[in-house]
Design a protein around this motif. Sequence first.
Motif, PDB file in Angstrom:
ATOM      1  N   LEU A  24     -48.332  47.782  47.704  1.00 47.76           N
ATOM      2  CA  LEU A  24     -48.084  46.380  48.041  1.00 47.76           C
ATOM      3  C   LEU A  24     -46.701  45.969  47.548  1.00 47.76           C
ATOM      4  CD1 LEU A  24     -51.471  44.733  46.921  1.00 47.76           C
ATOM      5  CD2 LEU A  24     -50.770  45.242  49.271  1.00 47.76           C
ATOM      6  N   GLU A  25     -46.142  44.972  48.214  1.00 47.86           N
ATOM      7  CA  GLU A  25     -44.914  44.335  47.751  1.00 47.86           C
ATOM      8  C   GLU A  25     -45.254  42.915  47.331  1.00 47.86           C
ATOM      9  OE1 GLU A  25     -41.775  44.514  50.577  1.00 47.86           O
ATOM     10  OE2 GLU A  25     -41.751  46.712  50.657  1.00 47.86           O
ATOM     11  N   ILE A  26     -44.938  42.584  46.100  1.00 47.10           N
ATOM     12  CA  ILE A  26     -45.286  41.275  45.548  1.00 47.10           C
ATOM     13  C   ILE A  26     -44.194  40.266  45.915  1.00 47.10           C
ATOM     14  CG2 ILE A  26     -45.797  39.959  43.456  1.00 47.10           C
ATOM     15  CD1 ILE A  26     -47.909  42.032  44.213  1.00 47.10           C
ATOM     16  N   LYS A  27     -44.612  39.136  46.472  1.00 47.50           N
ATOM     17  CA  LYS A  27     -43.670  38.130  46.962  1.00 47.50           C
ATOM     18  C   LYS A  27     -43.614  36.884  46.082  1.00 47.50           C
ATOM     19  CE  LYS A  27     -42.547  40.450  50.668  1.00 47.50           C
ATOM     20  NZ  LYS A  27     -41.178  41.018  50.789  1.00 47.50           N
ATOM     21  N   GLU A  28     -44.746  36.512  45.492  1.00 47.15           N
ATOM     22  CA  GLU A  28     -44.801  35.253  44.741  1.00 47.15           C
ATOM     23  C   GLU A  28     -45.611  35.432  43.465  1.00 47.15           C
ATOM     24  OE1 GLU A  28     -46.415  32.121  47.085  1.00 47.15           O
ATOM     25  OE2 GLU A  28     -44.926  32.305  48.693  1.00 47.15           O
ATOM     26  N   LEU A  29     -45.496  34.443  42.590  1.00 47.95           N
ATOM     27  CA  LEU A  29     -46.298  34.379  41.379  1.00 47.95           C
ATOM     28  C   LEU A  29     -47.220  33.173  41.501  1.00 47.95           C
ATOM     29  CD1 LEU A  29     -46.469  36.025  38.756  1.00 47.95           C
ATOM     30  CD2 LEU A  29     -44.914  34.379  37.711  1.00 47.95           C
ATOM     31  N   GLY A  30     -48.522  33.400  41.444  1.00 44.31           N
ATOM     32  CA  GLY A  30     -49.493  32.325  41.630  1.00 44.31           C
ATOM     33  C   GLY A  30     -49.639  31.442  40.407  1.00 44.31           C
ATOM     34  N   HIS A  31     -50.411  30.368  40.553  1.00 44.57           N
ATOM     35  CA  HIS A  31     -50.550  29.403  39.458  1.00 44.57           C
ATOM     36  C   HIS A  31     -51.358  29.948  38.291  1.00 44.57           C
ATOM     37  CE1 HIS A  31     -54.400  28.684  41.479  1.00 44.57           C
ATOM     38  NE2 HIS A  31     -54.809  28.110  40.373  1.00 44.57           N
ATOM     39  N   ILE A  36     -48.641  37.835  43.996  1.00 46.65           N
ATOM     40  CA  ILE A  36     -49.273  37.658  45.303  1.00 46.65           C
ATOM     41  C   ILE A  36     -48.536  38.494  46.344  1.00 46.65           C
ATOM     42  CG2 ILE A  36     -49.987  36.028  47.084  1.00 46.65           C
ATOM     43  CD1 ILE A  36     -49.893  33.821  45.009  1.00 46.65           C
ATOM     44  N   ALA A  37     -49.276  39.334  47.051  1.00 46.20           N
ATOM     45  CA  ALA A  37     -48.765  40.079  48.199  1.00 46.20           C
ATOM     46  C   ALA A  37     -49.422  39.527  49.452  1.00 46.20           C
ATOM     47  CB  ALA A  37     -49.077  41.567  48.045  1.00 46.20           C
ATOM     48  N   PHE A  38     -48.712  39.553  50.561  1.00 43.55           N
ATOM     49  CA  PHE A  38     -49.250  39.026  51.814  1.00 43.55           C
ATOM     50  C   PHE A  38     -49.485  40.177  52.785  1.00 43.55           C
ATOM     51  CE2 PHE A  38     -46.886  35.589  49.821  1.00 43.55           C
ATOM     52  CZ  PHE A  38     -47.824  34.571  49.854  1.00 43.55           C
TER      53      PHE A  38
END
Length: 428
Positions: A24-31, A36-38
């Motif tokens: 996976l490629e991680i795009k964001e950091l969740g709360h 988070i990967a999409f």
Amino acid sequence: MNGYIKLARLPVRRYRSHMNETHLEIKELGHRGDGIAFTDEGPVYVAGALPGETIRVRMDGNRADLIEIIVPSPDRVAPVCTHDPASGSCFMQHLAEQPYLVWKRSLVENALRSAGITTEVSETVAATAGGRRRAVFSAARKGRSVVLGYYGRASHDLFDAAGCAVLTPQIERSLAGLKELAALVLPKKGDLRVTVLETTAGLDVALEKAAASYDRQIAALCKKAADLGLARLSVNGEILLEIRPPLLDMGGTGIVPPPGGFTQATVAAEEALAQLVVQGAGKSKWVADLFSGIGTFALRLARVANVHAVEGDAAAIAAFDRALRKPQGLKKVTFERRDLFRRPLVRDELEPFNAVVFDPPRAGAQAQAEQLARSKVKTIVAVSCNPATFARDVKILMEGGYTLKSVTPVDQFQFSPHIEVVGVLMRE
């Protein structure tokens, strides 16, 4: 950092097959701090992963267990703690300080945006490493030994707190003795709650959910508490021993909190929050402090203004009352016990005040905010430990005609997804 990073310390579920492994490629950091990967099936949440990383994982629905980091983020750092990252809530140690503080600010920004509020949010006031003066542990039997520490993230695994990096040195040094103390009153089933507060007189320790027969151990408990140099020891709400009053300094006023009662977790964050509150109230002559607790803000505000404190907890109000009985050089201070969730101060009751401060529990103060929105109070200082309910309450006030002047995040719980926030609103 180059090459592969093996993550031997991360908890990994065991599977019979490797068919559910993927990259996976991680795009964001969740709360909650998850990377988070999409994917075509939707977002996938990975604990311990950072934006910009390419990772190998084992899939489990919309979550995945991190096995290996193939391309690490430049923001990744070595954890300061030797504990398993799944223990307690300090699972953001792998993120460097500056992006960590930016992420903390984004938690507030995102909550406000979700409520339809666009405003500038100040930089995060950083926490102090090793500054946790109040901690709540669990103690339980594990075989023939006793474990005193924190439960793992979303699990029933109890991790020993020895060596915890966020505790004050005094609390960290006391852990072995506290474990011995807890062992005297552990229930046969379940765990014991151990609340430790560092005060100017020493440690204040409250044991809750102790065995019903703890009275048989009172002599042993008192001896152990004295040997440990505790200021006070309470069990199931009963004060067994008080060698010295466990005083806290609230801006020059001494107060003895109720056993196991709520206080701000770090001195640095308390002072930062109090400074923002006092500055926000400005030159107001009459201030209402709602959800006032033991007087964290009220006693500081009373140095420069007349204050009316309102709190629903009887023990907190009693502690506040006792503190006021000694001359402190304060202006006029009054108080009342009142459940502000059921009976918020209404518009007519708010009429005398130039400013109102409110600092509710995580559920927020919706009913009180609705009454404030109808009032003529000039200045409101909203304090919260929950960005979502903070944003909801601020939205109510703004719809009532208030202008949001400032928003400041304060990082009291280092390495965790928790954030405090102070907002100042004014009626033009």
